[in-house]
Scaffold this active site. Structure first.
Site, PDB file in Angstrom:
ATOM      1  N   ASP A  55       0.854  -1.202   0.000  1.00 34.66           N
ATOM      2  CA  ASP A  55       0.000   0.000   0.000  1.00 34.66           C
ATOM      3  C   ASP A  55       0.885   1.246   0.000  1.00 34.66           C
ATOM      4  OD1 ASP A  55      -0.835   0.409   3.553  1.00 34.66           O
ATOM      5  OD2 ASP A  55       0.913  -0.511   2.608  1.00 34.66           O
ATOM      6  N   ASP A  88       6.691   1.264   2.038  1.00 41.01           N
ATOM      7  CA  ASP A  88       6.391   0.304   0.959  1.00 41.01           C
ATOM      8  C   ASP A  88       7.258   0.610  -0.260  1.00 41.01           C
ATOM      9  OD1 ASP A  88       3.829   1.054   2.523  1.00 41.01           O
ATOM     10  OD2 ASP A  88       3.286  -0.855   1.643  1.00 41.01           O
ATOM     11  N   VAL A 108       2.957  -6.466   2.898  1.00 42.31           N
ATOM     12  CA  VAL A 108       3.369  -5.338   3.747  1.00 42.31           C
ATOM     13  C   VAL A 108       2.254  -4.309   3.879  1.00 42.31           C
ATOM     14  CG1 VAL A 108       5.823  -5.669   3.250  1.00 42.31           C
ATOM     15  CG2 VAL A 108       4.466  -4.165   1.781  1.00 42.31           C
ATOM     16  N   HIS A 145       9.649  -0.149   8.123  1.00 43.67           N
ATOM     17  CA  HIS A 145       8.869  -1.338   8.490  1.00 43.67           C
ATOM     18  C   HIS A 145       8.890  -2.386   7.376  1.00 43.67           C
ATOM     19  CE1 HIS A 145       7.044   0.944  11.818  1.00 43.67           C
ATOM     20  NE2 HIS A 145       6.684   1.877  10.965  1.00 43.67           N
ATOM     21  N   ASP A 146       8.491  -1.973   6.173  1.00 50.13           N
ATOM     22  CA  ASP A 146       8.147  -2.965   5.139  1.00 50.13           C
ATOM     23  C   ASP A 146       9.347  -3.685   4.561  1.00 50.13           C
ATOM     24  OD1 ASP A 146       5.327  -1.038   3.829  1.00 50.13           O
ATOM     25  OD2 ASP A 146       5.516  -2.391   5.539  1.00 50.13           O
TER      26      ASP A 146
HETATM   27  O1  RIB Z   1       2.503  -0.305  10.895  1.00 51.32           O
HETATM   28  C1  RIB Z   1       3.393  -0.193   9.804  1.00 51.32           C
HETATM   29  C2  RIB Z   1       2.712  -0.589   8.534  1.00 51.32           C
HETATM   30  O2  RIB Z   1       1.621   0.278   8.303  1.00 51.32           O
HETATM   31  C3  RIB Z   1       3.622  -0.450   7.294  1.00 51.32           C
HETATM   32  O3  RIB Z   1       3.271  -1.420   6.343  1.00 51.32           O
HETATM   33  C4  RIB Z   1       3.304   0.918   6.785  1.00 51.32           C
HETATM   34  O4  RIB Z   1       3.478   1.004   5.362  1.00 51.32           O
HETATM   35  C5  RIB Z   1       1.850   1.060   7.130  1.00 51.32           C
HETATM   36  O5  RIB Z   1       1.112   0.495   6.077  1.00 51.32           O
HETATM   37 CA    CA Z   2       2.759  -0.811   4.061  1.00 50.31          CA
END
Ligand code: RIB
Ligand code: CA
Length: 314
Positions: free
Chosen positions: A10, A15, A122, A237-238
């Protein structure tokens, strides 16, 4: 090894970094998009723009625009990623169009055709849950799902729930209850490191056009992380869901039973990770299945992988 990958995402600032890193190191056969950081129109457009700017010939298959539960609210993370889902980026609008096969049918068809398919997920797990529900036979055809989502400790949307799970807990419950081999990297790991202002400065002065465009996006994202969480770095994160395939030594996992809470007033969207010591499947919570859960990561090394990826593209 003919291991091939689908990235379900997303975009979304992190991402975008995961997409560029996955395409740099892995055989990505398709990108599927879903609502989450923004609506699916925006996340699809952002994925197309990123692929075009990076010169990546990867089809983008648009997916779900809402969670699977008919009465569930549609959540977004626009407070972090901006109105477009990728605010701060100066990417030219894409000239390419989304593929006419939607995300769910692409996931199903790929699972039935590929001999070693891994799905890197993700974002909210809506597309995957719909695919498993529509074609249960794919459970025996997918080699592994690598999820960025959940946490063994705290959430971000609530004290208990991480955004990707919170945005569609029923979908996450379908995926975690499935017998598809899974690995999960949650906030307990992904919030321990990230991109800081000095990394953004390196991108800005690199002379690489895409890196400079991404620098603008990451600058915006860092500002939102600082405003919301008082962080001095922007968590990646991703990309942590990509790392086990490109740089497997950089994240350590532990096999745990994981189930998703869908009913709790305070805990809806929590990934309940059973850390009492791996129990037999018959003692696991309802809907739980054994999952490789990320417990530690070499954050500085992952940041350098990200920098290498962002500077790889012209
Ligand atoms: O909590 C982090 C996630 O939420 C990641 O995938 C970020 O892109 C958001 O979508
Ligand atoms: Ca994401």
């Amino acid at each position: 090894m003919n291991r091939r990958f689908i990235l379900d995402c997303d975009p979304g600032h992190d991402d975008a970094v995961a997409l560029l890193t996955a395409a740099r190191f892995l055989d990505v056969i398709g990108i599927t998009t879903v609502f989450g950081n923004s609506n699916v129109t925006n996340t699809t457009r952002n994925a197309l723009a990123l692929c075009e700017a990076a010169g990546l010939d990867i089809a983008v298959h648009p997916g779900s625009d809402r969670p699977i539960a008919v009465d569930a609210a549609v959540h977004s993370a626009q407070s972090i990623h901006g109105q477009s889902g990728l605010d701060g980026a100066a990417l030219p609008p894409p000239t390419r169009k989304p593929h006419d096969q939607d995300a769910v049918n692409f996931i199903i068809e790929s699972a039935l055709q590929e001999t070693d398919l891994t799905i890197i997920a993700v974002a909210p797990l809506t597309n995957l849950a719909r695919a498993i529900t529509r074609a249960p036979q794919i459970v025996n055809r997918i080699s592994e799902i690598s999820i960025m989502g959940g946490s063994t400790t705290f959430g971000n949307v609530t004290a208990a729930a991480e955004f990707n799970i919170f945005a569609d807990p029923e979908a996450a419950a379908v995926v975690f209850a499935s017998k598809i081999p899974k690995r999960m990297v949650g906030l307990n790991v992904t919030t321990t490191f990230g991109i800081a202002s000095e990394h953004i400065a390196r991108l800005r002065t690199s002379g690489q056009l895409l890196a400079q465009e991404i620098a603008g996006a990451l600058d915006y994202y860092l500002g939102r992380q600082s405003a919301h969480y008082q962080r001095q770095f922007a968590p990646m994160h991703d990309v942590c869901a990509v790392i086990p395939y490109s740089h497997p030594s950089l994240i350590e996992y532990q096999d745990l039973h994981v189930a998703v809470e869908c009913q709790g007033t305070l805990t809806r969207g929590q990934t309940v990770c059973d850390q009492r010591g791996m129990r037999r499947d018959d003692s696991a919570a309802p809907g739980a299945s054994s999952t490789a859960v990320a417990m530690t990561a070499q954050g500085d090394a992952i940041v350098e992988v990200v920098m290498d990826s962002l500077l790889y593209y012209p």
